[in-house]
Design a protein around this motif. Structure first.
Motif, short mmCIF file in Angstrom:
data_model
loop_
_atom_site.label_atom_id
_atom_site.label_comp_id
_atom_site.label_asym_id
_atom_site.label_seq_id
_atom_site.Cartn_x
_atom_site.Cartn_y
_atom_site.Cartn_z
N ALA A 162 0.00 3.61 26.57
CA ALA A 162 0.24 4.09 24.51
C ALA A 162 1.08 4.30 24.25
O ALA A 162 1.73 4.53 23.35
N SER A 163 2.36 5.32 25.25
CA SER A 163 3.33 6.57 24.75
C SER A 163 4.16 5.71 23.56
O SER A 163 5.28 5.97 23.02
N PRO A 164 4.18 4.43 24.08
CA PRO A 164 6.07 3.49 23.39
C PRO A 164 4.93 3.47 22.42
O PRO A 164 6.37 2.90 21.23
N ARG A 165 4.38 3.70 21.63
CA ARG A 165 4.04 3.50 20.10
C ARG A 165 2.80 4.38 19.47
O ARG A 165 2.72 4.25 18.57
N VAL A 166 3.58 5.44 20.59
CA VAL A 166 3.48 7.20 19.07
C VAL A 166 4.75 7.99 19.11
O VAL A 166 6.00 7.55 20.37
N GLY A 167 4.59 9.03 17.99
CA GLY A 167 5.96 9.68 18.10
C GLY A 167 5.33 11.12 18.62
O GLY A 167 4.21 11.08 18.22
N TYR A 168 6.20 12.16 19.01
CA TYR A 168 5.71 13.56 19.45
C TYR A 168 7.16 14.27 18.83
O TYR A 168 8.27 14.53 19.30
N SER A 196 20.69 24.40 9.45
CA SER A 196 19.79 25.08 9.90
C SER A 196 17.96 24.75 10.50
O SER A 196 18.45 23.00 11.36
N GLY A 197 17.56 25.87 10.58
CA GLY A 197 16.12 24.74 11.75
C GLY A 197 15.67 24.66 10.81
O GLY A 197 15.31 23.60 11.38
N GLY A 198 15.19 24.15 9.69
CA GLY A 198 14.56 23.00 8.46
C GLY A 198 15.29 21.50 8.79
O GLY A 198 15.04 20.99 8.95
N GLN A 199 16.23 21.74 9.03
CA GLN A 199 16.95 20.56 9.04
C GLN A 199 17.29 19.60 10.20
O GLN A 199 16.73 18.86 11.02
N ARG A 200 16.89 20.76 11.32
CA ARG A 200 17.00 20.65 13.20
C ARG A 200 15.48 19.42 12.62
O ARG A 200 15.68 18.71 14.10
N GLN A 201 14.56 20.60 12.28
CA GLN A 201 13.02 20.07 12.55
C GLN A 201 13.03 18.44 11.60
O GLN A 201 12.46 17.73 12.39
N ARG A 202 14.04 18.30 10.62
CA ARG A 202 13.69 16.59 9.99
C ARG A 202 14.14 15.66 11.57
O ARG A 202 13.79 15.08 11.55
N VAL A 203 15.26 16.33 11.91
CA VAL A 203 16.08 15.66 13.23
C VAL A 203 14.94 15.12 14.10
O VAL A 203 15.06 13.93 14.99
N PHE A 204 14.44 16.63 14.63
CA PHE A 204 14.00 16.18 15.96
C PHE A 204 12.73 15.22 15.31
O PHE A 204 12.13 14.45 16.45
N LEU A 205 12.05 15.68 14.47
CA LEU A 205 10.97 14.41 13.56
C LEU A 205 11.61 13.35 13.86
O LEU A 205 10.88 11.75 13.90
N ALA A 206 12.71 12.38 12.94
CA ALA A 206 13.73 11.76 12.88
C ALA A 206 13.52 10.73 14.08
O ALA A 206 13.29 9.30 14.72
N ARG A 207 13.71 11.56 15.08
CA ARG A 207 13.72 11.41 17.15
C ARG A 207 12.55 10.94 17.21
O ARG A 207 12.05 9.66 18.25
N ALA A 208 11.55 11.30 16.34
CA ALA A 208 9.99 10.66 17.11
C ALA A 208 9.94 9.40 16.30
O ALA A 208 8.66 8.28 16.73
N LEU A 209 9.91 9.10 15.21
CA LEU A 209 10.36 7.61 13.62
C LEU A 209 11.08 6.75 14.84
O LEU A 209 10.34 5.90 14.25
N VAL A 210 12.18 6.71 15.32
CA VAL A 210 13.20 6.04 15.85
C VAL A 210 12.42 4.41 16.46
O VAL A 210 12.72 3.68 16.32
#
Length: 246
Positions: A73-79, A141-155
């Motif tokens: 199922a890993s291709p269908r989940v984000g982390y 900033s830390g908050g901006q980086r975390q949004r980028v990492f979230l985007a990486r999970a959402l792509v």
């Protein structure tokens, strides 16, 4: 109408070096849920998350994610893990970090298609970070980086999103904005989040799972007395607004 079950865990047990980490864990997650996983450090929260992701294999029990074994199922989940190891001295742009989340076959360097680059743009727009796409990740900033990492999970457009302490490096104001974003994403994505921010989370989540080797599930956005006593081994007389009162 009955909701579709997207995660099913039955009698899960997991041990590491002879030490029991998870014992007889049962959990059913429905499509569209927003569940907080809480509990003491070392209680097994991250381990449970990794079992659901297929990164760890249980010693006993049944785990199904989207009707499949977690690894399928890993291709269908984000982390979004707690600690993302990116060398901040390496000159990598925000967009390139997000492109790292595009599913690929094989290993090594690859050329990204125009369609994949558009998906990266869409993910950054979801988290309001497209205007930073050419910036180096170290300049955020830390908050901006975390949004980028979230985007990486959402792509990859996941059906389920797993997050492990995603606001640990974000200030209070940034935490609220981050949770606002998650609440918006929850309209079409099931979310499970490991966090200690019980007071903040109570305004966003739908239910709580407290983990300290065993699991107590409460189908409401509040912390119960049984959860606090099981997780932290302290007597509690009242739980109000997410806070224990002796």
């Amino acid at each position: 109408m009955k909701k579709k079950t997207v995660i099913e865990i039955q009698d899960l047990c997991f041990s590491f070096n002879g030490q029991v980490v998870l014992k007889e864990v049962n959990l059913s997650v429905n499509q569209g849920d927003f569940i907080a996983l809480i509990g003491p450090n070392g209680g097994g929260k991250t381990t449970l998350l990794r079992v659901m992701l297929g990164l760890l294999r249980p010693g006993r029990g049944k785990v199904l994610v989207l009707g499949q074994a977690p690894k399928y199922a890993s291709p269908r989940v984000g982390y979004v893990p707690q600690d993302i190891h990116i060398n901040l001295d390496f000159p990598i742009s925000v967009r390139d970090v997000v492109l790292m989340g595009v599913p690929k076959s094989g290993s090594g360097w690859r050329h990204y298609s125009g369609e994949e680059r558009e998906r990266a743009r869409g993910a950054l727009e979801k988290v309001d970070m497209w205007s930073f796409h050419k910036r180096r990740i170290r300049d955020l900033s830390g908050g901006q980086r975390q949004r980028v990492f979230l985007a990486r999970a959402l792509v990859s457009d996941p059906e389920i999103l797993f997050l492990d302490e995603p606001t640990s490096h974000i200030d209070t104001r940034g935490q609220s904005a981050f949770y606002d974003l998650l609440k918006e994403l929850n309209q079409r994505t099931t979310i499970l989040i490991v966090s200690h921010d019980m007071m903040v989370l109570s305004s966003y989540i739908q239910s709580v799972a407290c983990i300290n080797r065993q699991l107590i599930f409460h189908n409401a956005p509040e912390i119960t007395r049984d959860m606090i006593e099981m997780a932290y081994h302290c007597p509690v007389e009242l739980v109000a607004h997410g806070l224990p009162h002796r």
